[in-house]
Design a protein around this motif. Structure first.
Motif, mmCIF file in Angstrom:
data_model
loop_
_atom_site.group_PDB
_atom_site.id
_atom_site.type_symbol
_atom_site.label_atom_id
_atom_site.label_comp_id
_atom_site.label_asym_id
_atom_site.label_seq_id
_atom_site.Cartn_x
_atom_site.Cartn_y
_atom_site.Cartn_z
ATOM 1 N N VAL A 131 0.869 -1.178 0.000
ATOM 2 C CA VAL A 131 0.000 0.000 0.000
ATOM 3 C C VAL A 131 0.905 1.227 0.000
ATOM 4 O O VAL A 131 1.595 1.501 0.986
ATOM 5 N N THR A 132 0.923 1.944 -1.102
ATOM 6 C CA THR A 132 1.832 3.084 -1.261
ATOM 7 C C THR A 132 1.371 3.924 -2.440
ATOM 8 O O THR A 132 0.685 3.413 -3.339
ATOM 9 N N ASN A 133 1.745 5.192 -2.443
ATOM 10 C CA ASN A 133 1.533 6.019 -3.631
ATOM 11 C C ASN A 133 2.832 6.215 -4.407
ATOM 12 O O ASN A 133 2.906 7.055 -5.298
ATOM 13 N N ASP B 299 -10.825 3.879 -8.947
ATOM 14 C CA ASP B 299 -11.313 4.664 -7.810
ATOM 15 C C ASP B 299 -12.829 4.772 -7.920
ATOM 16 O O ASP B 299 -13.372 4.954 -9.016
ATOM 17 N N GLY B 300 -13.501 4.643 -6.778
ATOM 18 C CA GLY B 300 -14.948 4.792 -6.752
ATOM 19 C C GLY B 300 -15.680 3.806 -7.640
ATOM 20 O O GLY B 300 -16.711 4.157 -8.245
ATOM 21 N N GLY B 301 -15.134 2.599 -7.752
ATOM 22 C CA GLY B 301 -15.773 1.574 -8.560
ATOM 23 C C GLY B 301 -15.645 1.791 -10.058
ATOM 24 O O GLY B 301 -16.328 1.110 -10.841
ATOM 25 N N ARG B 302 -14.733 2.689 -10.458
ATOM 26 C CA ARG B 302 -14.595 3.042 -11.877
ATOM 27 C C ARG B 302 -13.133 2.985 -12.291
ATOM 28 O O ARG B 302 -12.248 3.430 -11.548
ATOM 29 N N ASP C 125 -10.736 -0.699 -5.498
ATOM 30 C CA ASP C 125 -10.582 0.749 -5.398
ATOM 31 C C ASP C 125 -9.227 1.107 -4.788
ATOM 32 O O ASP C 125 -8.803 0.513 -3.788
ATOM 33 N N GLY C 126 -8.575 2.080 -5.402
ATOM 34 C CA GLY C 126 -7.265 2.521 -4.951
ATOM 35 C C GLY C 126 -6.111 1.807 -5.623
ATOM 36 O O GLY C 126 -4.953 2.202 -5.436
ATOM 37 N N ASP C 127 -6.393 0.773 -6.416
ATOM 38 C CA ASP C 127 -5.312 0.024 -7.067
ATOM 39 C C ASP C 127 -4.788 0.774 -8.288
ATOM 40 O O ASP C 127 -5.521 1.507 -8.962
ATOM 41 N N THR D 99 -3.150 1.724 -3.223
ATOM 42 C CA THR D 99 -2.981 2.972 -2.481
ATOM 43 C C THR D 99 -3.914 3.041 -1.279
ATOM 44 O O THR D 99 -3.776 3.936 -0.445
ATOM 45 N N SER D 100 -4.885 2.118 -1.196
ATOM 46 C CA SER D 100 -5.844 2.123 -0.085
ATOM 47 C C SER D 100 -5.720 0.881 0.789
ATOM 48 O O SER D 100 -5.454 0.977 1.981
ATOM 49 N N SER D 101 -5.891 -0.300 0.198
ATOM 50 C CA SER D 101 -5.810 -1.537 0.966
ATOM 51 C C SER D 101 -5.505 -2.686 0.024
ATOM 52 O O SER D 101 -5.778 -2.621 -1.184
#
Length: 530
Positions: free
Chosen positions: A367-369, A421-424, A400-402, A513-515
């Motif tokens: 998990v990182t940016n 992000d956001g399911g998109r 999400d966040g990948d 980036t999230s989980s």
């Protein structure tokens, strides 16, 4: 290979000095029919700090890989010109947590100039290298494409080392920077019996390193490089000296337009008795690229490079009849359950987060940016002078966040890929990923272009021009059907400074980036040339 480089890439090379071939040899070089010639570079990929040897009728080539894992790749050839991947001497960089991207990072550390040799008495290959200027690790295997294991650790640094297995089966290692030493190993190769400094580089030469150790006609030779524009050789009748120095080349014109001076490689004798020198040329942004030239010997036992127009030839006669091997380009569909030897990870992978089974499944492992801190980025060398890497991804299991995609990976990077992000899902171009001279991240990237994306399968493409000079462009495109590709974003200028040492690579990545919990499947990778 030293961090103290004395030659700025791109400097004008105008004169060849040193021990060159006779005028008659130079004139005769170009008279061979083209069908019987090879062209330099023999392999336009990044394989630096060359050690080369022959076992019977097969040739092996070992190179540096620094922070990439597995380390110390071995190439195989039967004619010195056509090379294929065979294996790696170091299966995993087991040298501390930083090589796992755990609490630190190992960029521009790890596998530097090291040795590869073969001992006939026990039919065993030996690889050895100094890690982090501390200990020397020696690995062994009975076949280069077999299982390598750590054989021993010697509690001193054999810096830029070369191994000689003498006629009486005694093993010696030459090593050092400016002060050159020779070590004798125990009969089992596990410990040091003796070590002695044998040479101090004169101040008017500067730095000598990159040792390779040979014996010919009763004489011992230590082949040394002056980074990054010269090559020298020491000769003695005893492995511990005293040694006499001669210059082999200095500022020799290169066969790669815009590249540096051929240097830092090794000598090898064919089964026909002929000698050749395999060196590398600094050819950034692509890296350090191998070139080959014939060697002759004077009556008093000194080597000469056979030159063309007072420089390293762009073409020479084939050393041996050509024998094709598995090409460096082509398609990988990740059949079987293991990766081929053409692949190396950025640092050690988390083996629990990927699998190979008719496709490569990459679960998010970090998990990182910051892509430079993300584990399980898989890399592939770029084929020069220009080539295209195309990856086919199944993105149906992203979360999400990948972030997943195909990068042009170095200390200045850019990528094409997918952000979820956001399911998109969105298709994006990101550039501005940068590191400073201490290899700390200074930029995590800026999105510079995007496109809507529907569906669960995407083809991502990067075309890279890695010729030294003003071009140095990477261009990105994508496809939703694998047939029609659409350009996206601006061109990316590839950085050509040498300090990172390794050249650009294609990098396939998937990080969170999230989980954790998301995944992608790499169904196919193709490396193609125009």
């Amino acid at each position: 290979m030293s961090l103290r480089r004395l030659w700025a890439l791109g400097a004008t090379v105008t004169v060849a000095l040193g021990l060159l071939a006779s005028p008659s040899a130079q004139a005769g070089t170009g008279d061979v029919q083209p069908a019987a010639n090879f062209t330099n570079p023999v392999l336009w990929q990044d394989f630096a700090d060359i050690d080369i040897l022959r076992v019977d009728n097969t040739y092996y080539y070992s190179a540096s890989t620094m922070h990439y894992s597995p380390g110390a790749p071995i190439l195989r050839s039967y004619d010195l010109v056509n090379w294929e991947f065979a294996g790696h001497s170091v299966p995993r960089l087991d040298f501390g947590a930083k090589y796992d991207l755990n609490g630190g990072r190992g960029y521009v550390r790890g596998i530097w100039a090291s040795f590869l040799n073969y001992r006939k008495s026990n039919k065993t290959f030996y690889w050895g290298g100094c890690i982090d200027f501390g200990q020397t690790h020696i690995y062994t295997a009975t076949a280069v494409d077999g299982q390598w294991s750590r054989h021993t650790t010697i509690n001193k640094c054999y810096y830029d080392a070369g191994m000689l297995v003498d006629d009486n089966d005694t093993m010696y290692v030459a090593y050092g920077n400016s002060n050159i030493s020779v070590a004798q190993l125990s009969p089992d190769g596990k410990t040091e019996v003796r070590s002695q400094q044998v040479f101090t580089t004169p101040s008017n030469i500067g730095t000598l390193e990159g040792a390779r150790f040979y014996k010919r006609n009763g004489n011992y030779y230590i082949f040394l490089t002056r980074p990054a524009n010269g090559q020298y050789i020491l000769k003695a009748s005893n492995p511990f000296g005293p040694y006499t120095l001669q210059q082999v080349l200095l500022n020799m014109p290169t066969p790669i337009p815009g590249g540096g001076v051929p240097h830092q490689g090794g000598l090898v004798q064919t089964q026909n008795g002929d000698w050749h020198y395999m060196a590398f040329v600094d050819a950034y942004p692509g890296g350090r690229v191998p070139v080959l030239a014939p060697i002759t010997w004077t009556s008093d036992g000194w080597p000469r490079i056979q030159t063309v127009n007072n420089g390293w030839g762009a073409s020479y006669p084939m050393p041996l009849p050509a024998r094709p091997v598995k090409p460096m380009t082509g398609v990988d569909t990740f059949n079987g359950t293991t990766l081929g030897p053409q692949w190396e990870w950025n640092h050690n992978p988390d083996t629990s987060k990927y699998s190979v089974n008719n496709g490569l499944r990459l679960q998010t492992a970090t998990v990182t940016n910051d892509l430079y801190s993300a584990r399980n980025t898989l890399t592939h060398r770029i084929q020069g002078p220009t080539s295209t890497g195309t990856v086919t991804l199944d993105i149906s299991a992203m979360r999400d966040g990948d972030r997943t995609g195909l990068a042009m990976l170095r200390d200045s990077s850019a990528w094409i890929g997918v952000k979820r992000d956001g399911g998109r899902n969105r298709l994006v171009i990101v550039n501005g990923l940068t590191m400073n001279n201490n290899w700390a991240t200074t930029g995590t990237g800026t999105e510079v272009a995007s496109a809507n994306l529907t569906g669960t399968k995407i083809w991502l493409r990067a075309n890279a021009d890695i010729r030294p000079g003003a071009g140095r462009q990477a261009r990105f495109s994508y496809s939703t059907d694998g047939v029609t590709f659409t350009p996206l974003g601006p061109g990316f200028t590839l950085k050509n400074e040498w300090q990172f040492f390794m050249g650009y690579r294609f990098g396939i990545f998937n990080h969170a980036t999230s989980s954790l919990g998301g995944a992608v499947t790499v169904q196919r990778f193709e490396l193609a040339t125009p």
